[in-house]
Scaffold this motif. Sequence first.
Motif, mmCIF file in Angstrom:
data_model
loop_
_atom_site.group_PDB
_atom_site.id
_atom_site.type_symbol
_atom_site.label_atom_id
_atom_site.label_comp_id
_atom_site.label_asym_id
_atom_site.label_seq_id
_atom_site.Cartn_x
_atom_site.Cartn_y
_atom_site.Cartn_z
ATOM 1 N N PRO A 18 57.877 0.184 -1.771
ATOM 2 C CA PRO A 18 56.464 0.492 -1.558
ATOM 3 C C PRO A 18 55.944 1.419 -2.649
ATOM 4 C CG PRO A 18 57.827 1.838 -0.132
ATOM 5 C CD PRO A 18 58.758 0.906 -0.855
ATOM 6 N N VAL A 19 54.624 1.437 -2.797
ATOM 7 C CA VAL A 19 54.018 2.309 -3.800
ATOM 8 C C VAL A 19 52.715 2.884 -3.267
ATOM 9 C CG1 VAL A 19 52.668 0.507 -4.956
ATOM 10 C CG2 VAL A 19 53.380 2.529 -6.239
ATOM 11 N N GLU A 20 52.418 4.096 -3.692
ATOM 12 C CA GLU A 20 51.123 4.715 -3.415
ATOM 13 C C GLU A 20 50.607 5.316 -4.713
ATOM 14 O OE1 GLU A 20 49.672 7.277 0.161
ATOM 15 O OE2 GLU A 20 50.346 8.722 -1.365
ATOM 16 N N LEU A 21 49.415 4.940 -5.080
ATOM 17 C CA LEU A 21 48.739 5.512 -6.246
ATOM 18 C C LEU A 21 47.623 6.400 -5.725
ATOM 19 C CD1 LEU A 21 48.519 2.359 -8.555
ATOM 20 C CD2 LEU A 21 50.411 3.967 -8.247
ATOM 21 N N SER A 28 28.822 15.367 -4.376
ATOM 22 C CA SER A 28 27.961 16.114 -3.467
ATOM 23 C C SER A 28 27.158 15.175 -2.576
ATOM 24 C CB SER A 28 27.017 17.012 -4.268
ATOM 25 O OG SER A 28 26.255 16.235 -5.163
ATOM 26 N N VAL A 29 27.292 13.876 -2.821
ATOM 27 C CA VAL A 29 26.558 12.886 -2.033
ATOM 28 C C VAL A 29 27.550 11.843 -1.526
ATOM 29 C CG1 VAL A 29 24.433 13.230 -3.326
ATOM 30 C CG2 VAL A 29 26.046 11.484 -4.069
ATOM 31 N N SER A 30 27.058 10.955 -0.687
ATOM 32 C CA SER A 30 27.926 9.885 -0.201
ATOM 33 C C SER A 30 28.272 8.966 -1.358
ATOM 34 C CB SER A 30 27.220 9.109 0.917
ATOM 35 O OG SER A 30 26.036 8.524 0.432
ATOM 36 N N VAL A 31 29.420 8.355 -1.256
ATOM 37 C CA VAL A 31 29.916 7.576 -2.389
ATOM 38 C C VAL A 31 30.432 6.216 -1.950
ATOM 39 C CG1 VAL A 31 30.556 9.601 -3.757
ATOM 40 C CG2 VAL A 31 32.231 8.599 -2.167
ATOM 41 N N TYR A 32 30.532 5.360 -2.926
ATOM 42 C CA TYR A 32 31.270 4.116 -2.783
ATOM 43 C C TYR A 32 32.487 4.240 -3.688
ATOM 44 C CZ TYR A 32 26.872 2.239 -0.891
ATOM 45 O OH TYR A 32 25.742 2.018 -0.160
ATOM 46 N N LEU A 33 33.609 3.717 -3.246
ATOM 47 C CA LEU A 33 34.861 3.878 -3.978
ATOM 48 C C LEU A 33 35.486 2.534 -4.289
ATOM 49 C CD1 LEU A 33 35.987 6.787 -1.731
ATOM 50 C CD2 LEU A 33 35.838 6.996 -4.213
ATOM 51 N N PHE A 34 36.132 2.455 -5.418
ATOM 52 C CA PHE A 34 36.693 1.194 -5.899
ATOM 53 C C PHE A 34 38.048 1.432 -6.554
ATOM 54 C CE2 PHE A 34 32.612 -1.021 -5.584
ATOM 55 C CZ PHE A 34 31.712 0.031 -5.659
ATOM 56 N N TRP A 35 38.859 0.393 -6.523
ATOM 57 C CA TRP A 35 40.062 0.336 -7.352
ATOM 58 C C TRP A 35 39.961 -0.916 -8.221
ATOM 59 C CZ3 TRP A 35 44.020 3.542 -8.466
ATOM 60 C CH2 TRP A 35 44.247 4.645 -7.621
ATOM 61 N N TYR A 36 40.218 -0.708 -9.507
ATOM 62 C CA TYR A 36 40.259 -1.815 -10.452
ATOM 63 C C TYR A 36 41.665 -1.889 -11.042
ATOM 64 C CZ TYR A 36 35.160 -2.411 -10.554
ATOM 65 O OH TYR A 36 33.850 -2.670 -10.227
ATOM 66 N N TYR A 89 45.985 0.901 -13.252
ATOM 67 C CA TYR A 89 45.118 0.917 -12.077
ATOM 68 C C TYR A 89 44.133 2.067 -12.203
ATOM 69 C CZ TYR A 89 48.273 -2.491 -10.064
ATOM 70 O OH TYR A 89 49.016 -3.633 -9.840
ATOM 71 N N PHE A 90 42.855 1.725 -12.042
ATOM 72 C CA PHE A 90 41.794 2.720 -12.178
ATOM 73 C C PHE A 90 41.043 2.870 -10.860
ATOM 74 C CE2 PHE A 90 41.805 3.541 -16.689
ATOM 75 C CZ PHE A 90 42.327 2.394 -17.258
ATOM 76 N N PHE A 104 35.038 6.561 -13.734
ATOM 77 C CA PHE A 104 36.438 6.167 -13.598
ATOM 78 C C PHE A 104 37.368 7.364 -13.702
ATOM 79 C CE2 PHE A 104 36.587 1.538 -13.684
ATOM 80 C CZ PHE A 104 35.308 1.209 -14.100
ATOM 81 N N GLY A 105 38.523 7.216 -13.069
ATOM 82 C CA GLY A 105 39.617 8.145 -13.301
ATOM 83 C C GLY A 105 40.348 7.758 -14.577
ATOM 84 N N THR A 106 41.337 8.543 -14.921
ATOM 85 C CA THR A 106 42.057 8.332 -16.166
ATOM 86 C C THR A 106 43.086 7.212 -16.080
ATOM 87 O OG1 THR A 106 43.506 10.136 -15.491
ATOM 88 C CG2 THR A 106 41.764 10.659 -17.070
ATOM 89 N N GLY A 107 43.305 6.683 -14.880
ATOM 90 C CA GLY A 107 44.189 5.541 -14.732
ATOM 91 C C GLY A 107 45.624 5.921 -14.417
ATOM 92 N N THR A 108 46.313 5.013 -13.736
ATOM 93 C CA THR A 108 47.740 5.161 -13.449
ATOM 94 C C THR A 108 48.444 3.896 -13.902
ATOM 95 O OG1 THR A 108 47.380 6.576 -11.521
ATOM 96 C CG2 THR A 108 49.501 5.432 -11.666
ATOM 97 N N ARG A 109 49.413 4.083 -14.759
ATOM 98 C CA ARG A 109 50.197 2.926 -15.233
ATOM 99 C C ARG A 109 51.340 2.690 -14.267
ATOM 100 N NH1 ARG A 109 50.218 0.068 -19.623
ATOM 101 N NH2 ARG A 109 48.818 1.539 -20.657
ATOM 102 N N LEU A 110 51.289 1.547 -13.592
ATOM 103 C CA LEU A 110 52.347 1.181 -12.646
ATOM 104 C C LEU A 110 53.343 0.283 -13.358
ATOM 105 C CD1 LEU A 110 53.494 1.087 -9.759
ATOM 106 C CD2 LEU A 110 51.992 -0.869 -9.320
ATOM 107 N N THR A 111 54.573 0.732 -13.384
ATOM 108 C CA THR A 111 55.650 -0.040 -14.003
ATOM 109 C C THR A 111 56.648 -0.428 -12.937
ATOM 110 O OG1 THR A 111 55.402 1.185 -16.072
ATOM 111 C CG2 THR A 111 57.456 -0.043 -15.760
ATOM 112 N N ILE A 112 56.923 -1.716 -12.818
ATOM 113 C CA ILE A 112 57.852 -2.207 -11.823
ATOM 114 C C ILE A 112 59.216 -2.421 -12.480
ATOM 115 C CG2 ILE A 112 58.300 -3.935 -10.043
ATOM 116 C CD1 ILE A 112 55.690 -2.253 -9.723
#
Lengths: 114, 111
Positions: A18-21, A28-36, A89-90, A104-112
């Motif tokens: 399993p993995v968790e990123l 300061s306001v309501s947001v919408y969130l995404f993963w790319y 993953y961003f 965007f965040g700075t990203g996470t490189r997932l290596t399997i």
Amino acid sequence: AQSVTQLDSQVPVFEEAPVELRCNYSSSVSVYLFWYVQYPNQGLQLLLKYLSGSTLVKGINGFEAEFNKSQTSFHLRKPSVHISDTAEYFCAVTGGLGNEKLTFGTGTRLTIIP
Amino acid sequence: EPEVTQTPSHQVTQMGQEVILRCVPISNHLYFYWYRQILGQKVEFLVSFYNNEISEKSEIFDDQFSVERPDGSNFTLKIRSTKLEDSAMYFCAIGQSYEQYFGPGTRLTVT
């Protein structure tokens, strides 16, 4: 203004584990969130989104994420990863008015690891 | 999922030259965006475009940059006089139902 923090720049995981990123946001306001997801030498593909409603959202390729307002987090999870999940993953956030810019965040490189 | 194409896929230009990057959404949309990603860095917002006008721009989007939708379908980003630091991947995105869908990108190399 919004900001996104992805603390893990690289995450190595054994195949079928399993993995968790992790993703934390600030707003300061309501947001919408995404993963790319960005596969090598490709563009950005929308993995999943949280707009409203259930805090557990499911996306493509078996990924899911949970919106936690009190902890301002939107962590991405997958119960069993495959080699094909190797990618960047961003996490991204936009204001709750919709159709605003993505931050965007700075990203996470997932290596399997086989 | 809406489809977005971008041309060219790779552009090499000399410093000081003008470049035009093109984005072609396959269907009609109202919201358009340009982002860039310098190699190894995060994706950064440049500009958003709604109803044929700029709705928001970042501080990166200075006077050297311009956008337009000349024929109602193409959406272009022009850099008037390129600098070395403009070398990056440029992504066009379209907005639909609060989601944004990205094109494959144009890799711009300024020499």
